[in-house]
Design a protein around this motif. Structure first.
Motif, short mmCIF file in Angstrom:
data_model
loop_
_atom_site.label_atom_id
_atom_site.label_comp_id
_atom_site.label_asym_id
_atom_site.label_seq_id
_atom_site.Cartn_x
_atom_site.Cartn_y
_atom_site.Cartn_z
N ALA A 74 -6.51 -5.08 41.25
CA ALA A 74 -6.86 -5.10 39.82
C ALA A 74 -5.93 -4.20 39.02
CB ALA A 74 -8.31 -4.67 39.65
N ASN A 75 -5.60 -3.03 39.57
CA ASN A 75 -4.69 -2.12 38.87
C ASN A 75 -3.29 -2.70 38.76
OD1 ASN A 75 -6.65 -0.22 38.45
ND2 ASN A 75 -6.11 1.03 40.20
N ARG A 76 -2.84 -3.38 39.79
CA ARG A 76 -1.51 -4.00 39.73
C ARG A 76 -1.48 -5.06 38.64
NH1 ARG A 76 -1.56 -3.34 45.37
NH2 ARG A 76 -2.49 -5.38 45.70
N ALA A 77 -2.55 -5.82 38.51
CA ALA A 77 -2.59 -6.85 37.48
C ALA A 77 -2.65 -6.24 36.09
CB ALA A 77 -3.80 -7.75 37.70
N LEU A 78 -3.34 -5.10 35.96
CA LEU A 78 -3.52 -4.49 34.65
C LEU A 78 -2.33 -3.63 34.24
CD1 LEU A 78 -5.48 -4.14 32.31
CD2 LEU A 78 -6.48 -2.22 33.52
N PHE A 79 -1.84 -2.82 35.14
CA PHE A 79 -0.81 -1.84 34.79
C PHE A 79 0.59 -2.21 35.25
CE2 PHE A 79 -4.75 0.69 35.16
CZ PHE A 79 -4.83 1.10 33.84
N GLY A 80 0.71 -3.17 36.12
CA GLY A 80 2.02 -3.51 36.67
C GLY A 80 2.73 -4.56 35.84
N ARG A 81 2.82 -4.32 34.54
CA ARG A 81 3.46 -5.28 33.65
C ARG A 81 4.63 -4.61 32.95
NH1 ARG A 81 -0.92 -7.25 29.72
NH2 ARG A 81 -1.15 -5.03 29.49
N THR A 82 5.58 -5.41 32.55
CA THR A 82 6.74 -4.88 31.84
C THR A 82 6.34 -4.57 30.40
OG1 THR A 82 7.49 -7.04 31.14
CG2 THR A 82 8.32 -6.24 33.25
N LYS A 83 7.22 -3.83 29.73
CA LYS A 83 6.96 -3.46 28.35
C LYS A 83 6.87 -4.70 27.46
CE LYS A 83 8.61 -0.29 24.81
NZ LYS A 83 9.61 0.74 24.49
N SER A 84 7.72 -5.68 27.72
CA SER A 84 7.70 -6.89 26.89
C SER A 84 6.40 -7.68 27.11
CB SER A 84 8.92 -7.77 27.18
OG SER A 84 8.91 -8.18 28.53
N GLU A 85 5.88 -7.70 28.33
CA GLU A 85 4.62 -8.39 28.59
C GLU A 85 3.47 -7.70 27.86
OE1 GLU A 85 4.61 -8.21 32.84
OE2 GLU A 85 5.28 -10.28 33.02
N ARG A 86 3.46 -6.36 27.89
CA ARG A 86 2.41 -5.62 27.17
C ARG A 86 2.52 -5.87 25.68
NH1 ARG A 86 3.95 -1.40 30.77
NH2 ARG A 86 5.09 -0.41 29.07
N ALA A 87 3.74 -5.88 25.15
CA ALA A 87 3.94 -6.12 23.71
C ALA A 87 3.49 -7.52 23.34
CB ALA A 87 5.40 -5.91 23.35
N ARG A 88 3.80 -8.50 24.17
CA ARG A 88 3.39 -9.88 23.91
C ARG A 88 1.87 -9.99 23.89
NH1 ARG A 88 4.14 -13.19 28.72
NH2 ARG A 88 2.11 -12.30 29.08
N ASP A 89 1.20 -9.37 24.86
CA ASP A 89 -0.26 -9.43 24.91
C ASP A 89 -0.89 -8.74 23.70
OD1 ASP A 89 -0.12 -10.85 27.24
OD2 ASP A 89 -0.53 -9.14 28.54
N GLU A 90 -0.29 -7.62 23.29
CA GLU A 90 -0.80 -6.92 22.11
C GLU A 90 -0.62 -7.80 20.86
OE1 GLU A 90 -0.05 -2.83 19.56
OE2 GLU A 90 0.92 -3.09 21.51
N PHE A 91 0.54 -8.43 20.73
CA PHE A 91 0.80 -9.30 19.59
C PHE A 91 -0.18 -10.47 19.56
CE2 PHE A 91 2.82 -13.24 18.12
CZ PHE A 91 3.01 -12.91 16.78
N LEU A 92 -0.38 -11.11 20.71
CA LEU A 92 -1.30 -12.24 20.77
C LEU A 92 -2.74 -11.82 20.46
CD1 LEU A 92 0.07 -14.21 23.85
CD2 LEU A 92 0.31 -14.78 21.42
N GLY A 93 -3.13 -10.65 20.92
CA GLY A 93 -4.48 -10.15 20.62
C GLY A 93 -4.67 -9.91 19.14
N GLU A 94 -3.66 -9.29 18.50
CA GLU A 94 -3.74 -9.05 17.07
C GLU A 94 -3.73 -10.37 16.30
OE1 GLU A 94 -0.45 -6.53 16.23
OE2 GLU A 94 -1.39 -4.76 17.11
N ARG A 95 -2.92 -11.32 16.75
CA ARG A 95 -2.84 -12.62 16.10
C ARG A 95 -4.17 -13.35 16.18
NH1 ARG A 95 -1.55 -17.85 17.96
NH2 ARG A 95 -0.68 -19.16 16.34
N ASN A 96 -4.78 -13.33 17.37
CA ASN A 96 -6.07 -14.00 17.54
C ASN A 96 -7.15 -13.34 16.68
OD1 ASN A 96 -5.05 -15.87 19.30
ND2 ASN A 96 -5.57 -14.67 21.12
N ALA A 97 -7.14 -12.02 16.58
CA ALA A 97 -8.11 -11.32 15.74
C ALA A 97 -7.89 -11.68 14.28
CB ALA A 97 -7.99 -9.82 15.95
#
Length: 62
Positions: free
Chosen positions: A25-48
């Protein structure tokens, strides 16, 4: 008579399996690149933002 079971070994095996699940679970949550985290943050903000655009402002939702 049945076989003798070492309870410490059984307990340790369960703890190892639980630790492996937590590590996965930790690998799935924290083992991401900076661009993947930025993309997920952008998509979350966009959906909100899209959800807020469809919000009914008056108190009567029916």
């Amino acid at each position: 008579m049945g076989d003798v079971v070492n309870l410490k070994r059984f307990k340790k095996r369960g703890e190892r399996e639980q630790a492996a699940k937590q590590a996965e679970a930790n690998r799935a949550l924290f083992g991401r690149t900076k661009s993947e985290r930025a993309r997920d943050e952008f998509l979350g903000e966009r959906n909100a933002r899209l959800l807020d655009q469809h919000r009914i402002e008056n108190g009567d939702a029916s």
